[in-house]
Design an enzyme around this catalytic site. Structure first.
Site, mmCIF file in Angstrom:
data_model
loop_
_atom_site.group_PDB
_atom_site.id
_atom_site.type_symbol
_atom_site.label_atom_id
_atom_site.label_comp_id
_atom_site.label_asym_id
_atom_site.label_seq_id
_atom_site.Cartn_x
_atom_site.Cartn_y
_atom_site.Cartn_z
ATOM 1 N N HIS A 158 41.206 16.066 -45.053
ATOM 2 C CA HIS A 158 40.112 16.378 -45.976
ATOM 3 C C HIS A 158 40.570 17.173 -47.199
ATOM 4 O O HIS A 158 40.115 16.930 -48.314
ATOM 5 C CB HIS A 158 39.022 17.179 -45.261
ATOM 6 C CG HIS A 158 38.510 16.535 -44.014
ATOM 7 N ND1 HIS A 158 37.675 15.456 -44.034
ATOM 8 C CD2 HIS A 158 38.738 16.803 -42.701
ATOM 9 C CE1 HIS A 158 37.387 15.089 -42.784
ATOM 10 N NE2 HIS A 158 38.026 15.902 -41.958
ATOM 11 N N GLU A 211 42.911 19.381 -40.852
ATOM 12 C CA GLU A 211 41.864 19.524 -41.872
ATOM 13 C C GLU A 211 42.443 19.370 -43.272
ATOM 14 O O GLU A 211 41.837 18.762 -44.151
ATOM 15 C CB GLU A 211 41.139 20.868 -41.731
ATOM 16 C CG GLU A 211 40.334 21.011 -40.446
ATOM 17 C CD GLU A 211 39.276 19.921 -40.275
ATOM 18 O OE1 GLU A 211 38.478 19.714 -41.203
ATOM 19 O OE2 GLU A 211 39.264 19.264 -39.217
ATOM 20 N N HIS A 269 34.950 24.507 -38.927
ATOM 21 C CA HIS A 269 35.640 23.270 -38.575
ATOM 22 C C HIS A 269 36.360 22.738 -39.822
ATOM 23 O O HIS A 269 37.547 22.514 -39.803
ATOM 24 C CB HIS A 269 34.650 22.252 -38.015
ATOM 25 C CG HIS A 269 35.302 21.020 -37.469
ATOM 26 N ND1 HIS A 269 34.626 20.036 -36.808
ATOM 27 C CD2 HIS A 269 36.591 20.602 -37.511
ATOM 28 C CE1 HIS A 269 35.466 19.071 -36.440
ATOM 29 N NE2 HIS A 269 36.659 19.390 -36.866
#
Ligand SMILES: *[C@@H]1O[C@H](CO)[C@@H](O)[C@H](O)[C@H]1NC(C)=O
Ligand SMILES: *[C@@H]1O[C@H](CO)[C@@H](O)[C@H](O)[C@H]1NC(C)=O
Length: 262
Positions: free
Chosen positions: A122, A118, A65
């Site tokens: 992040h 992502e 993930h």
């Protein structure tokens, strides 16, 4: 003219301030590496009837993930550099591996949407340390960690295998990881049709990329860090599709018709 100049100076000081405060807010203490279970992701996605999934080719493999920087006792930071958008060209050399191991299970989403999300949410924060300071390094690290900490094998070692019938407890998954790696994971469930399904297992790393215990972000104050109901059974499903209700009804109708016409 003075007016313009002071305006410019004011703007400049805003900028400096924004940069400083941003840098401060963008600090983080540890990383969460999250593997998720495709069959559960797919079940959640297919709660909407028009949805379908792309499953990894390798059977029973967990996929990535993300790698998420986190502050002690809080969530995030997120979106640390808004000018640094995801560029698919940067990961061309590993794209085939990414599609298999970090793929977007949700077929109706665009190919790059998970990676772009992502990275911007992040990755741009993780990029403050040298080993993760560009797209290629960030995504390569995920692939490397998936190979090294393969959840399928970790669970297999503890006799935990996917099954649509069998029910496990959160402690079973916790113990499997703790025994194998020596550190506490986070075990995440998701409810589908009122049942708990195993959704994600997260492991945590220090800023020097060594395994550490995950933090008890769920504040359960138990030894296990989990959002699953510890006393309720958890399905670690094999199949991504629950049997379709209309198929069962169609089957019934057909057998009834057959009986009727005989
Ligand atoms: C965050 O937690 C870790 C582990 O408890 C500790 O070593 C570290 O110093 C903490 N960092 C900050 C900034 O409090
Ligand atoms: C933000 O992203 C840009 C690329 O768009 C990069 O050149 C710059 O160094 C980044 N800034 C920080 C603080 O990482």
């Amino acid at each position: 003219m003075w007016r313009n100049l002071s305006y410019a100076i004011f703007l400049l000081s805003c900028f400096t301030y924004a940069e400083l405060s941003d840098t401060k807010n963008n600090e983080w203490d540890f990383l969460i590496f999250t593997q998720h279970w495709p069959a559960t992701i797919c079940r959640i996605w297919m709660e909407k009837p028009t949805h379908s999934c792309i499953m990894p080719h390798e059977q029973n493999s967990w996929t990535i993930h993300g790698i998420w920087p986190n502050k002690n006792h809080s969530m995030g930071p997120f979106f640390c550099n808004k000018t640094w958008s995801f560029d698919p060209d940067q990961v061309k050399s590993i794209e085939t591996d990414l599609e298999e191991s970090w793929g977007n299970i949700e077929k109706e989403q665009s190919l790059y949407s998970l990676w772009a999300h992502e990275w911007t949410k992040h990755g741009t924060c993780a990029a403050s340390i040298e080993p993760l300071n560009c797209e290629l390094k960030y995504f390569t690290k995920g692939l490397e960690w998936l190979k090294k900490y393969t959840m399928k094998n970790i669970l297999n070692n503890a006799g935990i295998t996917p099954s649509d019938m069998k029910e496990y407890k959160a402690i079973d998954f916790h113990n499997a990881v703790k025994t194998k790696l020596g550190f506490k994971p986070m075990v995440e469930c998701h409810k589908v049709d009122g049942k708990q399904f195993l959704f994600e297992i997260r492991i945590c790393f220090s800023k020097s990329l060594e395994l550490i215990d995950c933090e008890d972000t769920h504040m359960t104050n138990t030894d296990i860090i989990t959002n699953c109901k510890p006393t309720e059974g958890i399905i670690y499903p094999v199949t991504e599709k629950p049997p379709k209700r209309y198929l069962i009804q169609l089957h019934r109708l057909l057998s009834w018709l057959r009986w009727f016409t005989v």
